[in-house]
Design an enzyme around this catalytic site. Structure first.
Site, short mmCIF file in Angstrom:
data_model
loop_
_atom_site.label_atom_id
_atom_site.label_comp_id
_atom_site.label_asym_id
_atom_site.label_seq_id
_atom_site.Cartn_x
_atom_site.Cartn_y
_atom_site.Cartn_z
CG PHE A 31 -39.43 -25.28 15.38
CD1 PHE A 31 -38.98 -24.20 14.61
CD2 PHE A 31 -38.98 -25.40 16.68
CE1 PHE A 31 -38.11 -23.27 15.15
CE2 PHE A 31 -38.11 -24.47 17.23
CZ PHE A 31 -37.67 -23.40 16.46
CD GLN A 32 -34.84 -25.65 17.04
OE1 GLN A 32 -34.99 -26.37 18.02
NE2 GLN A 32 -34.13 -24.53 17.08
CD GLU B 184 -25.39 -26.17 19.44
OE1 GLU B 184 -24.86 -25.27 18.74
OE2 GLU B 184 -26.53 -26.04 19.93
CE LYS C 256 -39.63 -32.02 23.86
NZ LYS C 256 -40.00 -30.63 23.57
CG MET D 7 -0.46 -23.06 6.29
SD MET D 7 1.32 -23.28 6.27
CE MET D 7 1.56 -24.35 7.68
C1 LIG Z 1 -12.13 -24.01 9.20
C2 LIG Z 1 -10.98 -23.75 8.29
N1 LIG Z 1 -11.05 -22.81 7.34
C3 LIG Z 1 -10.00 -22.56 6.54
C4 LIG Z 1 -8.83 -23.26 6.67
C5 LIG Z 1 -7.65 -23.01 5.74
N2 LIG Z 1 -6.49 -22.52 6.49
C6 LIG Z 1 -5.50 -23.34 6.90
S1 LIG Z 1 -4.32 -22.55 7.77
C7 LIG Z 1 -5.10 -21.08 7.60
C8 LIG Z 1 -4.54 -19.82 8.18
C9 LIG Z 1 -4.55 -19.85 9.65
O1 LIG Z 1 -4.25 -18.58 10.11
P1 LIG Z 1 -3.99 -18.30 11.64
O2 LIG Z 1 -5.05 -18.92 12.47
O3 LIG Z 1 -3.77 -16.85 11.83
O4 LIG Z 1 -2.66 -19.11 11.94
P2 LIG Z 1 -1.18 -18.93 11.30
O5 LIG Z 1 -1.11 -19.78 10.06
O6 LIG Z 1 -1.01 -17.48 10.99
O7 LIG Z 1 -0.28 -19.42 12.36
C10 LIG Z 1 -6.28 -21.22 6.86
C11 LIG Z 1 -7.19 -20.13 6.51
C12 LIG Z 1 -8.80 -24.27 7.67
N3 LIG Z 1 -7.74 -25.05 7.85
N4 LIG Z 1 -9.87 -24.47 8.48
#
Ligand SMILES: Cc1ncc(C[n+]2csc(CCOP(=O)(O)OP(=O)(O)O)c2C)c(N)n1
Lengths: 578, 215
Positions: free
Chosen positions: A129-130, A67, A179, A493
């Site tokens: 349920f749910q 979803e 429902k 990042m």
């Molecule tokens: C759902 C979620 N969890 C954690 C983060 C924290 N976060 C931001 S950027 C990043 C790294 C992303 O890595 P990748 O997808 O390999 O992309 P890159 O930065 O290497 O281009 C993380 C863990 C986030 N933004 N969203």
């Protein structure tokens, strides 16, 4: 006590018919000109899916794999088409799986209507349920939500939902239908769209006085600077925006969500604002004399340290949402209103001008950034490929005509910084929430929203694995999305921050990936991986030329960083080039 | 409007920022009568980790319109921004915020006192009489009094009764009427019009209290 003001039925209605609540949902969707629904069935929404079975030819339903994917797809659809995205999900886990997307759509002002099934009304509050308390769970992340327990309310609830989602500052709306209401028969007397709710003012009153004051400030300004956000796109005001900046001759910089509202090569487009934005726009924010903010909300990723943000400038803020005025930055002149209406009023009052000297300053900064940052990124001297050179090569092939959907991380910032855009509604990304996993499902939706356009999803190896199951949706329904995975074998990042601020203590950012090409192949999606610069262009070309969906993995440098960067807690003027 | 305070809106300032400029504000929210709105409004405060001193819901002079009175101790800037966010909610008609000198307000309290104390201690009877407390129930073992007034008055009576074996005490939320308000009947007509007048559009007058109800 729980009643909706029932939309006044017109007497022009067709002859009375006795229909079910589920059938009413279908008729409401058709009347709202919905053509695509992203959803996933389940027990509590089965009557609606049963009704949908007979509307197969009018309503395209895309069965996602989770979803979360359905709502991100609806977001992508809304962003490229300008229409409201529609989502179906069942009660309990189906509805809770929507929460991330609702939060994302809320903070990025995306018009979405979610219809969730709910347990029978007599079971509410019994831990059936749910059963989950979807209304209360989603209250903070919806513009409006409502639980329907009687079929007689369905039409008015949906009419309100579509009106609220799309009008004023758009946002997500959730309608939870028990429902019993879905199966209940009632007398249908026609559907009427909603265009007024007495407690809801989607557009603030435009005050001429403020427009005049704003124009006077702009006319006196020596160093005016426009910063714009998604409001320009949501307001369908790209043309009005251009006319304004062109007449007043004002350099203009964009937020991540404002990107593509102004063509990249427009002479007044001076680049990107914020943490990884361009050098000039950030530094000169603290040098301009009049700062004109249009349809943007001074997010902290844009402003950096607030008490050192544009303190020297008079600030004009154009926004449709009065609560945004003075929220983060104290304005000198608040211009409430829809910028599609306020911008032309302003344009007639401003003098025709060119600010050549001032614009040159931006260009000088741009040259410096080019020397210190961009050249190296575009033409790395190492064997490792950089993300920027991949985007650069992509630009050459798309000529700036593609829709670019990005996920979240370094690749997102690089994509925003370097992609060329010729037309609006071409940049789809999760800005305010920064939701990893947004990219792939949003790209699927973006393709349905703009079927004639090339849609390229730029995703990191981390984010791709968050919603990778949506490859199944592509396999089944054939959305010709081009998936470009920039694989640096890291959660890049976060790794960058750990390198810069935590002494290279790389705590759990070393992420392993499966063989993405093999995974794609298992989903019947063609693809390849390139590791060598000399194959890059050919591979990109093959991806774009390919008729259906395609996955291209590009192995990029493991420890590259995105610069410039405004470190957190610093002022925009303290932006670092390395 | 306080223009010299240009600082960032700090959501946690109620917890950390010191009490400078804080005072009691009574927020009056006119809304549609809709389930779920209570939560939608309450979370505007809890999200900012803001303490609600008092929260009351009530009908109004207009049949379908509901009214919340919410009391917080905050700076004007924080309250103004918060009110803008509340007014943005779809089912909220109008929000006002007022300092104590701009409103008439009352709280009510009930006291359960042992019957023998009242019967034997003349001082207690006199005390209750002085404070204008009214008897609402008489039983063989206890008597229930009711009083209304400002918080301090009620607190003072509670303190005075404590030594005499006060069995139970309960106080209501604050209810308040804005001094210069003309009520909501006229206002509502404006809301119902498709093209409403300036006065009710958006919440730009939130910082100009004298213009409130100026239509
Ligand atoms: C759902 C979620 N969890 C954690 C983060 C924290 N976060 C931001 S950027 C990043 C790294 C992303 O890595 P990748 O997808 O390999 O992309 P890159 O930065 O290497 O281009 C993380 C863990 C986030 N933004 N969203």
């Amino acid at each position: 006590m729980e009643t909706l003001e029932i939309v006044k039925e017109k007497t022009t209605a067709v002859k009375e018919e006795n229909i079910s609540g589920s059938e009413a949902v279908m008729r409401a969707l058709i009347a709202e000109e919905v053509d695509t629904i992203f959803g996933y069935p389940g027990g509590a929404i089965m009557p609606i899916y049963d009704a949908l079975y007979d509307y197969d030819n009018k309503l395209k339903h895309i069965l996602v794999r989770h979803e979360q994917g359905s709502i991100h797809a609806a977001q992508g659809y809304a962003r490229t088409s300008g229409k409201t995205g529609v989502v179906f999900a069942t009660s309990g886990p189906g509805a809770t799986n929507l929460v991330t997307g609702l939060a994302d759509a809320m903070i990025d002002s995306t018009p979405i209507v979610c219809i969730t099934g709910q347990v029978f009304a007599h079971l509410l509050g019994t831990d059936a349920f749910q059963e989950t308390d979807v209304i209360n769970i989603t209250t903070p992340v919806t513009k409006w939500n409502y639980q329907v327990t009687d079929a007689n309310e369905i039409l008015s609830a949906l009419a309100k939902a579509f009106y609220i989602a799309k009008s004023g500052r758009p946002g997500p709306v959730l309608i939870d239908i028990t429902k019993n209401a879905q199966v209940q028969k009632f007398d249908y007397k026609g559907y009427e769209k909603c265009n007024h709710i007495r407690s809801y003012r989607p557009k603030p009153f435009i005050r001429k006085k403020y427009i005049e004051q704003a124009a006077a400030l702009i006319n006196e300004a020596k160093k005016p600077f426009v910063i714009f956000g998604q409001g320009v796109i949501l307001g369908d005001a790209e043309k009005e925006f251009r006319q304004f900046i062109e007449k007043a001759g004002i350099p203009s910089a964009w937020t991540v969500l404002g990107l593509s509202a102004l063509p990249t090569d427009h002479p007044l487009n001076v680049g990107m604002l914020g943490m990884h934005g361009n050098y000039g726009p950030n530094v000169l924010t603290n040098e301009c004399d009049v700062l004109i903010a249009i349809g943007m909300r001074f997010d902290d990723r844009v402003t950096g340290r607030l008490d050192k943000y544009a303190k020297q400038a008079k600030i004009i803020h154009l926004d449709i949402d009065p609560a945004e005025i003075d929220k983060n930055v104290q304005t000198t002149i608040p211009v409430w209103g829809d910028c599609k209406e306020t911008l032309p009023l302003l344009t007639t009052l401003v003098n025709k001008k060119e600010h050549k000297e001032w614009l040159k300053k931006f260009n000088d900064f741009s040259k410096e950034e080019n020397e210190i940052v961009i050249k190296k990124e575009m033409h790395p001297t190492t064997n490792e490929m950089s993300m920027a050179e991949v985007i650069d090569a992509l630009n050459e092939l798309t000529n700036g005509d593609a829709v670019i959907v990005s996920d979240v991380g370094q690749h997102q910032m690089v994509a925003c910084r370097y992609t060329k855009f010729n037309q609006s509604r071409s940049n789809v990304t999760s800005g305010g929430l920064g939701t990893m996993g947004f990219g792939l499902p949003a790209a699927i939706g973006a393709k349905y929203g703009a079927p004639q356009r090339e849609v390229v999803a730029i995703i990191g190896d981390g984010g791709f694995q968050m919603t990778i199951q949506e490859l199944g949706t592509i396999m089944q329904f054939g959305a010709a999305v081009k998936i470009l995975v920039l694989n640096n074998n890291f959660l890049g990042m976060v790794r960058q921050w750990q390198q810069l601020f935590n002494d290279r203590r790389y705590s759990f950012v070393d992420i392993q990936s499966p063989d993405f090409v093999a995974v794609a192949k298992a989903y019947n999606i063609t693809g390849q991986s390139v590791n060598d610069r000399k194959n890059l262009k050919a591979a990109l070309k093959e991806m774009l030329d390919h008729k259906g969906a395609y996955l291209l993995e590009v192995m990029v440098g493991k420890e590259n960083n995105v610069f410039p960067m405004v470190p957190q807690g610093c002022s925009v003027a303290e932006i670092r080039l390395k | 409007m306080n223009n010299d305070n240009k600082n960032q809106y700090a959501p946690n300032s109620s917890a950390s920022g010191g009490a400078k400029g804080k005072q009691e504000y009574t927020i009056t929210v006119y809304t549609e009568n809709q389930i779920g709105l209570l939560n939608r409004i309450a979370i505007m405060f809890t999200r900012r980790k803001m303490n609600i001193d008092s929260f009351n819901t009530s009908p109004t002079e207009v049949d379908s319109v509901h009214r919340f009175n919410i009391v917080v101790n905050e700076t004007e800037e924080v309250v103004r921004k918060l009110c803008r966010q509340i007014e943005k909610q779809v089912e909220v008609l109008k929000v006002y915020f007022n300092t104590n000198d701009e409103i008439v307000w009352q709280e009510m309290a009930l006291y359960k006192v042992p019957a023998d104390v009242i019967a034997t201690k003349v001082k207690v009877e006199r005390l209750l009489r002085e404070k204008g407390a009214r008897v609402v129930a008489i039983r063989t073992d206890y008597i229930v009094f009711e009083t209304s007034g400002h918080r301090e008055e009620i607190n003072a009576l509670t303190k005075a009764l404590e030594p005499y074996g006060l069995i139970e005490f309960v106080r209501t939320a604050r209810i308040a009427i804005i001094n210069n308000s003309k009520g909501f009947h006229e206002k509502l007509k404006e809301f119902e019009a498709l093209q409403p007048g300036e006065g009710i559009i958006s919440n730009e007058f939130l910082n100009q209290q004298d213009k409130v109800f100026s239509m």
